[in-house]
Design a protein around this motif. Structure first.
Motif, short mmCIF file in Angstrom:
data_model
loop_
_atom_site.label_atom_id
_atom_site.label_comp_id
_atom_site.label_asym_id
_atom_site.label_seq_id
_atom_site.Cartn_x
_atom_site.Cartn_y
_atom_site.Cartn_z
N LEU A 10 0.60 -6.00 -32.03
CA LEU A 10 -0.76 -5.45 -32.09
C LEU A 10 -0.79 -4.02 -31.54
CD1 LEU A 10 -2.70 -8.64 -30.94
CD2 LEU A 10 -2.82 -7.59 -33.20
N GLU A 11 -0.02 -3.79 -30.49
CA GLU A 11 0.06 -2.43 -29.94
C GLU A 11 0.66 -1.47 -30.97
OE1 GLU A 11 1.66 -0.24 -25.87
OE2 GLU A 11 2.74 -2.00 -26.60
N GLN A 12 1.73 -1.91 -31.62
CA GLN A 12 2.38 -1.07 -32.64
C GLN A 12 1.45 -0.83 -33.83
OE1 GLN A 12 5.95 -3.31 -33.32
NE2 GLN A 12 6.84 -2.75 -31.34
N ALA A 13 0.55 -1.78 -34.07
CA ALA A 13 -0.38 -1.64 -35.20
C ALA A 13 -1.55 -0.72 -34.88
CB ALA A 13 -0.90 -3.01 -35.62
N GLY A 14 -1.64 -0.27 -33.61
CA GLY A 14 -2.67 0.70 -33.28
C GLY A 14 -3.75 0.25 -32.34
N ALA A 15 -3.65 -0.98 -31.81
CA ALA A 15 -4.66 -1.45 -30.85
C ALA A 15 -4.58 -0.63 -29.57
CB ALA A 15 -4.45 -2.93 -30.54
N ALA A 16 -5.74 -0.29 -29.03
CA ALA A 16 -5.80 0.49 -27.78
C ALA A 16 -6.00 -0.42 -26.56
CB ALA A 16 -6.93 1.50 -27.85
N ALA A 17 -6.36 -1.67 -26.79
CA ALA A 17 -6.50 -2.68 -25.74
C ALA A 17 -6.44 -4.05 -26.42
CB ALA A 17 -7.79 -2.52 -24.96
N LEU A 18 -6.26 -5.09 -25.61
CA LEU A 18 -6.10 -6.44 -26.16
C LEU A 18 -6.97 -7.46 -25.44
CD1 LEU A 18 -2.17 -6.62 -26.32
CD2 LEU A 18 -3.71 -6.09 -28.22
N LEU A 19 -7.31 -8.51 -26.17
CA LEU A 19 -7.90 -9.71 -25.58
C LEU A 19 -7.01 -10.90 -25.95
CD1 LEU A 19 -11.73 -9.58 -26.48
CD2 LEU A 19 -10.61 -8.64 -24.47
N ILE A 20 -6.72 -11.76 -24.98
CA ILE A 20 -6.08 -13.05 -25.25
C ILE A 20 -7.24 -14.04 -25.36
CG2 ILE A 20 -4.54 -14.86 -24.40
CD1 ILE A 20 -3.07 -12.65 -22.79
N CYS A 21 -7.46 -14.58 -26.55
CA CYS A 21 -8.66 -15.38 -26.81
C CYS A 21 -8.48 -16.86 -26.46
CB CYS A 21 -9.07 -15.24 -28.28
SG CYS A 21 -9.34 -13.53 -28.79
N ALA A 22 -7.91 -17.11 -25.29
CA ALA A 22 -7.72 -18.48 -24.81
C ALA A 22 -7.62 -18.43 -23.29
CB ALA A 22 -6.45 -19.09 -25.40
N ASN A 23 -8.50 -19.18 -22.62
CA ASN A 23 -8.49 -19.20 -21.16
C ASN A 23 -7.16 -19.67 -20.61
OD1 ASN A 23 -11.56 -18.97 -19.97
ND2 ASN A 23 -11.57 -19.86 -22.00
N SER A 24 -6.64 -20.78 -21.16
CA SER A 24 -5.43 -21.38 -20.62
C SER A 24 -4.23 -20.45 -20.73
CB SER A 24 -5.13 -22.71 -21.32
OG SER A 24 -4.95 -22.51 -22.70
N MET A 25 -4.18 -19.63 -21.79
CA MET A 25 -3.04 -18.75 -21.98
C MET A 25 -3.04 -17.56 -21.02
SD MET A 25 -0.89 -19.84 -24.18
CE MET A 25 -1.09 -21.64 -24.20
N HIS A 26 -4.13 -17.40 -20.25
CA HIS A 26 -4.12 -16.36 -19.21
C HIS A 26 -3.17 -16.72 -18.07
CE1 HIS A 26 -7.43 -14.55 -21.40
NE2 HIS A 26 -7.35 -13.51 -20.60
N ARG A 27 -2.63 -17.90 -18.10
CA ARG A 27 -1.60 -18.27 -17.11
C ARG A 27 -0.40 -17.32 -17.22
NH1 ARG A 27 2.98 -21.31 -15.84
NH2 ARG A 27 2.73 -22.89 -14.19
#
Length: 230
Positions: free
Chosen positions: A71-88
């Motif tokens: 996603l960064e290589q595709a040009g995103a300037a920031a990211l969201l991880i759209c899952a609470n549990s995966m914030h582990r």
């Protein structure tokens, strides 16, 4: 407007919810034909969604980090991880990219702090309710949390993984969550935090005795604020 990358949630329904909230916020701010500049990678979470061992979480971190880099290589300037549990594995993924990843617990904590909330109950899947990765960030924002209810955590796990991620929303589960939130409202707390995207399918966040802080909506709006430069 800045471009935002989304790493999809445990189910496509949660990813769709993020897409909807972010686009609605951008439309309200800009009007006309405007929509949110998003890059979305919808992962197959079948292999990592129920990670429990250190090895499984290490693999989950690799999968999410690889997605974040794409996603960064595709040009995103920031990211969201759209899952609470995966914030582990948030810290591992953040170390793997040079752009910011907006942490869901941080934005929820800031919102509650701004509203003067100091005592709350955290409601989500087992790892979110019982492990430190989410709780410690809320505590850092001055939020005191009820001890985790292990029976509730186990039941939510079953509801999420056996029903909601499969697109099923049963009346029994809806009644169960309403009853549990009513019981939580009797505790010495000012609010409950809904820390599972899929739970929105069976919890009406506006129709409870206790104020409900919906992590999904707060996180998605933080993404929209980033896009809009706020």
């Amino acid at each position: 407007m800045k471009k935002l990358g989304l790493i999809g949630g445990l189910s496509w329904t949660s990813t769709a919810r993020y897409y909807q909230i972010i686009n609605q916020a951008v439309y309200r701010a800009k009007g006309g034909q405007h929509s949110a500049p998003l890059i979305i990678e919808s992962l197959d979470f079948a292999d990592i969604g129920r990670s429990t061992t250190d090895e499984e979480w290490a693999y989950a971190a690799e999968v999410l980090t690889a997605s974040a880099r794409r996603l960064e290589q595709a040009g995103a300037a920031a990211l969201l991880i759209c899952a609470n549990s995966m914030h582990r594995v948030y810290d591992d993924v953040q170390r793997g990219v040079d752009i910011p990843i907006i942490n869901i617990a941080d934005v929820v904590g800031r919102k509650m702090q701004a509203d003067g909330i100091t005592k709350a109950a955290l409601v989500g899947t087992r790892n979110v309710m019982t492990e430190d990765f989410y709780r410690e960030r809320l505590v850092a924002h001055g939020i005191s949390l009820l001890p985790p209810d292990l029976e509730l955590a186990e039941r939510i796990d079953r509801i999420v993984y056996e029903e909601l991620t499969l697109g099923k929303a049963s009346r029994d589960s809806e009644r169960y969550m309403r009853s549990e939130l009513t019981d939580i409202a009797k505790e010495d707390v000012q609010a409950a935090i809904l820390a599972c995207t899929e739970l929105e399918m069976i919890v009406d966040v506006r129709a409870n005795v206790l104020p409900i802080y919906d992590g999904t909506a707060i996180h998605a709006r933080a993404g929209a604020d980033f896009i809009l430069g706020e």
